[in-house]
Scaffold this motif. Structure first.
Motif, PDB file in Angstrom:
ATOM      1  N   HIS A   6       0.842  -1.191   0.000  1.00 20.81           N
ATOM      2  CA  HIS A   6       0.000   0.000   0.000  1.00 20.81           C
ATOM      3  C   HIS A   6       0.878   1.242   0.000  1.00 20.81           C
ATOM      4  O   HIS A   6       1.888   1.275   0.683  1.00 20.81           O
ATOM      5  CB  HIS A   6      -0.883   0.021   1.246  1.00 20.81           C
ATOM      6  CG  HIS A   6      -1.804  -1.143   1.318  1.00 20.81           C
ATOM      7  ND1 HIS A   6      -2.875  -1.295   0.477  1.00 20.81           N
ATOM      8  CD2 HIS A   6      -1.807  -2.220   2.131  1.00 20.81           C
ATOM      9  CE1 HIS A   6      -3.499  -2.413   0.784  1.00 20.81           C
ATOM     10  NE2 HIS A   6      -2.876  -3.001   1.775  1.00 20.81           N
ATOM     11  N   PRO A   7       0.479   2.242  -0.735  1.00 21.82           N
ATOM     12  CA  PRO A   7       1.204   3.504  -0.656  1.00 21.82           C
ATOM     13  C   PRO A   7       1.043   4.090   0.744  1.00 21.82           C
ATOM     14  O   PRO A   7       0.053   3.805   1.423  1.00 21.82           O
ATOM     15  CB  PRO A   7       0.528   4.392  -1.702  1.00 21.82           C
ATOM     16  CG  PRO A   7      -0.629   3.652  -2.226  1.00 21.82           C
ATOM     17  CD  PRO A   7      -0.638   2.270  -1.668  1.00 21.82           C
ATOM     18  N   HIS A  31      -3.387   1.634  -8.266  1.00 20.15           N
ATOM     19  CA  HIS A  31      -3.466   0.870  -7.032  1.00 20.15           C
ATOM     20  C   HIS A  31      -4.878   0.957  -6.445  1.00 20.15           C
ATOM     21  O   HIS A  31      -5.427  -0.038  -5.986  1.00 20.15           O
ATOM     22  CB  HIS A  31      -2.447   1.403  -6.027  1.00 20.15           C
ATOM     23  CG  HIS A  31      -2.508   0.697  -4.697  1.00 20.15           C
ATOM     24  ND1 HIS A  31      -1.846  -0.476  -4.455  1.00 20.15           N
ATOM     25  CD2 HIS A  31      -3.192   0.994  -3.561  1.00 20.15           C
ATOM     26  CE1 HIS A  31      -2.113  -0.878  -3.215  1.00 20.15           C
ATOM     27  NE2 HIS A  31      -2.923   0.008  -2.633  1.00 20.15           N
ATOM     28  N   CYS A  35      -7.467  -1.746  -4.900  1.00 15.18           N
ATOM     29  CA  CYS A  35      -7.370  -1.793  -3.444  1.00 15.18           C
ATOM     30  C   CYS A  35      -8.480  -0.975  -2.789  1.00 15.18           C
ATOM     31  O   CYS A  35      -8.425   0.255  -2.764  1.00 15.18           O
ATOM     32  CB  CYS A  35      -6.005  -1.281  -2.995  1.00 15.18           C
ATOM     33  SG  CYS A  35      -5.809  -1.417  -1.222  1.00 15.18           S
ATOM     34  N   CYS A  38      -7.399   1.209   0.342  1.00 15.84           N
ATOM     35  CA  CYS A  38      -6.784   2.508   0.087  1.00 15.84           C
ATOM     36  C   CYS A  38      -7.816   3.491  -0.448  1.00 15.84           C
ATOM     37  O   CYS A  38      -7.729   4.693  -0.183  1.00 15.84           O
ATOM     38  CB  CYS A  38      -5.608   2.360  -0.877  1.00 15.84           C
ATOM     39  SG  CYS A  38      -4.166   1.628  -0.072  1.00 15.84           S
TER      40      CYS A  38
END
Ligand SMILES: [Zn+2]
Length: 88
Positions: A6-7, A31, A35, A38
């Motif tokens: 995850h960022p 992403h 996701c 997120c």
């Protein structure tokens, strides 16, 4: 489709507020598609930001600003305020 890393939340918040550089934002967007967790973080950050903007005293509001918004909600079909387009 795995979403391995995850960022950092900081990056998600920057994305939510539009402060993230566009190439990083593109990566992040990819992403986010995969996701849900997120996406939730971004959504929460957006909501936080909206709340903060409202709470910030920096923006001087005209005394009748609230009333005008209410009027707009009341009579939306009556008059559509034109977007302010500065003519340079
Ligand atoms: Zn994620």
């Amino acid at each position: 489709m795995p979403a391995p890393t995850h960022p950092p939340q900081q990056q998600l918040e920057a994305y939510a507020t539009g402060e993230l550089a566009s190439d990083s934002a593109a990566l992040l967007k990819t992403h986010l598609i995969a996701c849900e967790a997120c996406r939730a973080v971004v959504r929460a950050a957006e909501e936080n930001e909206g709340r903060r903007l409202v709470e910030q005293p920096g923006e001087p509001l005209a005394a009748d600003a609230l009333q005008r918004v209410l009027d707009q909600i009341d009579g939306q079909s009556e008059s559509s305020a034109p977007d302010e387009v500065p003519e340079a």
